[in-house]
Design a protein around this motif. Structure first.
Motif, PDB file in Angstrom:
ATOM      1  N   HIS A  92       0.834  -1.213   0.000  1.00  0.00           N
ATOM      2  CA  HIS A  92       0.000   0.000   0.000  1.00  0.00           C
ATOM      3  C   HIS A  92       0.865   1.258   0.000  1.00  0.00           C
ATOM      4  CE1 HIS A  92      -3.179   2.834   0.864  1.00  0.00           C
ATOM      5  NE2 HIS A  92      -2.534   3.236   1.944  1.00  0.00           N
TER       6      HIS A  92
ATOM      7  N   PHE B  36     -14.694  -6.107   1.556  1.00  0.00           N
ATOM      8  CA  PHE B  36     -13.703  -5.409   0.738  1.00  0.00           C
ATOM      9  C   PHE B  36     -12.368  -6.146   0.798  1.00  0.00           C
ATOM     10  CE2 PHE B  36     -16.664  -1.877   1.119  1.00  0.00           C
ATOM     11  CZ  PHE B  36     -16.587  -1.288  -0.139  1.00  0.00           C
ATOM     12  N   GLU B  39      -6.504  -4.707  -0.217  1.00  0.00           N
ATOM     13  CA  GLU B  39      -5.935  -3.521  -0.886  1.00  0.00           C
ATOM     14  C   GLU B  39      -6.873  -2.318  -0.751  1.00  0.00           C
ATOM     15  OE1 GLU B  39      -5.126  -4.106  -5.047  1.00  0.00           O
ATOM     16  OE2 GLU B  39      -4.705  -1.987  -5.345  1.00  0.00           O
ATOM     17  N   ARG B  40      -8.181  -2.569  -0.897  1.00  0.00           N
ATOM     18  CA  ARG B  40      -9.151  -1.476  -0.800  1.00  0.00           C
ATOM     19  C   ARG B  40      -9.281  -1.002   0.650  1.00  0.00           C
ATOM     20  NH1 ARG B  40     -10.230   1.791  -3.946  1.00  0.00           N
ATOM     21  NH2 ARG B  40     -12.497   1.842  -3.984  1.00  0.00           N
ATOM     22  N   ASP B  43      -6.519   1.349   1.224  1.00  0.00           N
ATOM     23  CA  ASP B  43      -6.815   2.641   0.581  1.00  0.00           C
ATOM     24  C   ASP B  43      -7.762   3.458   1.464  1.00  0.00           C
ATOM     25  OD1 ASP B  43      -5.335   1.854  -1.615  1.00  0.00           O
ATOM     26  OD2 ASP B  43      -7.065   1.424  -2.890  1.00  0.00           O
ATOM     27  N   VAL B 121     -10.090   6.798  -3.081  1.00  0.00           N
ATOM     28  CA  VAL B 121     -11.486   6.359  -2.962  1.00  0.00           C
ATOM     29  C   VAL B 121     -12.218   6.582  -4.288  1.00  0.00           C
ATOM     30  CG1 VAL B 121     -11.614   6.717  -0.463  1.00  0.00           C
ATOM     31  CG2 VAL B 121     -12.258   8.577  -2.017  1.00  0.00           C
ATOM     32  N   ASP B 122     -13.406   6.007  -4.404  1.00  0.00           N
ATOM     33  CA  ASP B 122     -14.159   6.121  -5.656  1.00  0.00           C
ATOM     34  C   ASP B 122     -14.853   7.469  -5.790  1.00  0.00           C
ATOM     35  OD1 ASP B 122     -13.599   3.481  -6.647  1.00  0.00           O
ATOM     36  OD2 ASP B 122     -14.875   2.726  -5.039  1.00  0.00           O
ATOM     37  N   ILE B 141     -16.412   4.232  -1.069  1.00  0.00           N
ATOM     38  CA  ILE B 141     -15.719   3.175  -1.826  1.00  0.00           C
ATOM     39  C   ILE B 141     -16.756   2.118  -2.182  1.00  0.00           C
ATOM     40  CG2 ILE B 141     -13.384   3.521  -0.932  1.00  0.00           C
ATOM     41  CD1 ILE B 141     -13.809   0.994   0.785  1.00  0.00           C
ATOM     42  N   ASP B 144     -16.103  -4.209  -5.758  1.00  0.00           N
ATOM     43  CA  ASP B 144     -15.978  -4.607  -7.157  1.00  0.00           C
ATOM     44  C   ASP B 144     -17.082  -5.607  -7.485  1.00  0.00           C
ATOM     45  OD1 ASP B 144     -13.738  -3.091  -7.472  1.00  0.00           O
ATOM     46  OD2 ASP B 144     -12.370  -4.710  -6.902  1.00  0.00           O
TER      47      ASP B 144
END
Lengths: 119, 149
Positions: A92, B36, B39-40, B43, B121-122, B141, B144
């Protein structure tokens, strides 16, 4: 709440025979880390420490203030003709360092062995 | 993965640097419950930490008499995080940081927080509070498609 940042310096020689100052950090890298990050770096004589390697293996929290300290170090290193490299970042934080552009001025390696082999 | 009705979790932080880690841990726990990927989650942790640091430093001006609210709201396919402070809100969006300008001393080495939030983030929006109070940043977020059955 923030974990104190510990820092120590190891003086190593790369397989190619170059002296390398390894700054090993432990704890958080945040706004409270100025002395540990910049102070430790500034304690290295610049004439004899042309290669600086940052060890983040024992760091699990770096925020934007901590990133700013690393950038300040890169500014000083750039002005002093030193080259800075780093290893031990999590996937990360490898991504974060890449996103903010630090990788343009500090080469990243997965571990110490890979870094030393390249120096 | 926990499914079902939308849920809401609230945390209130003192305006003291370091306490953003409480919000990080809470957000990570909720995101993991929702399924989630790691990796997310990482984030989200960084984005939430930076939002809380901004709220503590710039919103509440490190006034420990004020608190930072963190509200996490789950939906079927997304997690929304609102970080609320007592500041006036963002005047204008800072420019994207430029590492070359920073290295050459033409730009402050700081100022990466909002860039990181937006990049990780999205969705991210900064909303000014009514009467100059209770401003917030809203982060989203999304899971997927392959994570949803």
């Amino acid at each position: 709440m923030q974990t104190d940042t510990k820092a120590r310096v190891d003086q190593l020689t790369s397989p190619a025979g170059h002296p390398v100052a390894v700054l090993r950090f432990e704890g958080d890298i945040a706004s409270t880390s100025k002395e540990a990050v910049l102070g430790t770096y500034q304690g290295l004589p610049k004439q004899t420490n042309k290669l600086v390697l940052l060890d983040f293996t024992k760091v699990d929290y770096i925020n934007s203030s901590g990133i700013a300290l690393v950038i300040q170090m890169l500014i000083e290193a750039s002005n002093s003709g030193q080259k800075v490299y780093a290893f031990g970042l999590s996937p990360h934080f490898t991504k974060v360092f890449t996103m903010v552009g630090i990788t343009k001025y500090a080469g990243l390696f997965p571990g110490q062995a890979e870094a030393m082999a390249a120096l | 993965m926990i499914k079902g009705k939308p849920a809401s979790v609230e945390v209130r932080l003192p305006s003291r640097l370091g306490y953003e880690k409480v919000a990080m841990s809470t957000a990570a726990a909720v995101a993991k419950l929702m399924g989630f990927k790691e990796e997310r989650v990482e984030d989200l942790k960084t984005a939430v930490a930076e939002a809380c640091i901004n709220a503590i430093e710039h919103g509440n001006l490190l006034n420990e008499g004020l608190s930072v609210g963190v509200v996490l709201s789950t939906a079927d396919d997304s997690l929304e995080v609102k970080v609320i402070d007592d500041g006036k809100g963002l005047g204008k969006m800072p420019t994207k940081p430029d590492i070359d300008r920073k290295i050459h001393g033409e730009e402050d080495p700081r100022g990466m927080g909002m860039f990181l939030i937006q990049a990780l983030v999205d969705e991210a929006e900064w909303v000014k509070g009514v009467n100059g109070k209770s401003s917030y940043v809203r982060l989203v977020i999304r899971l997927d498609k392959e994570d949803l059955d």
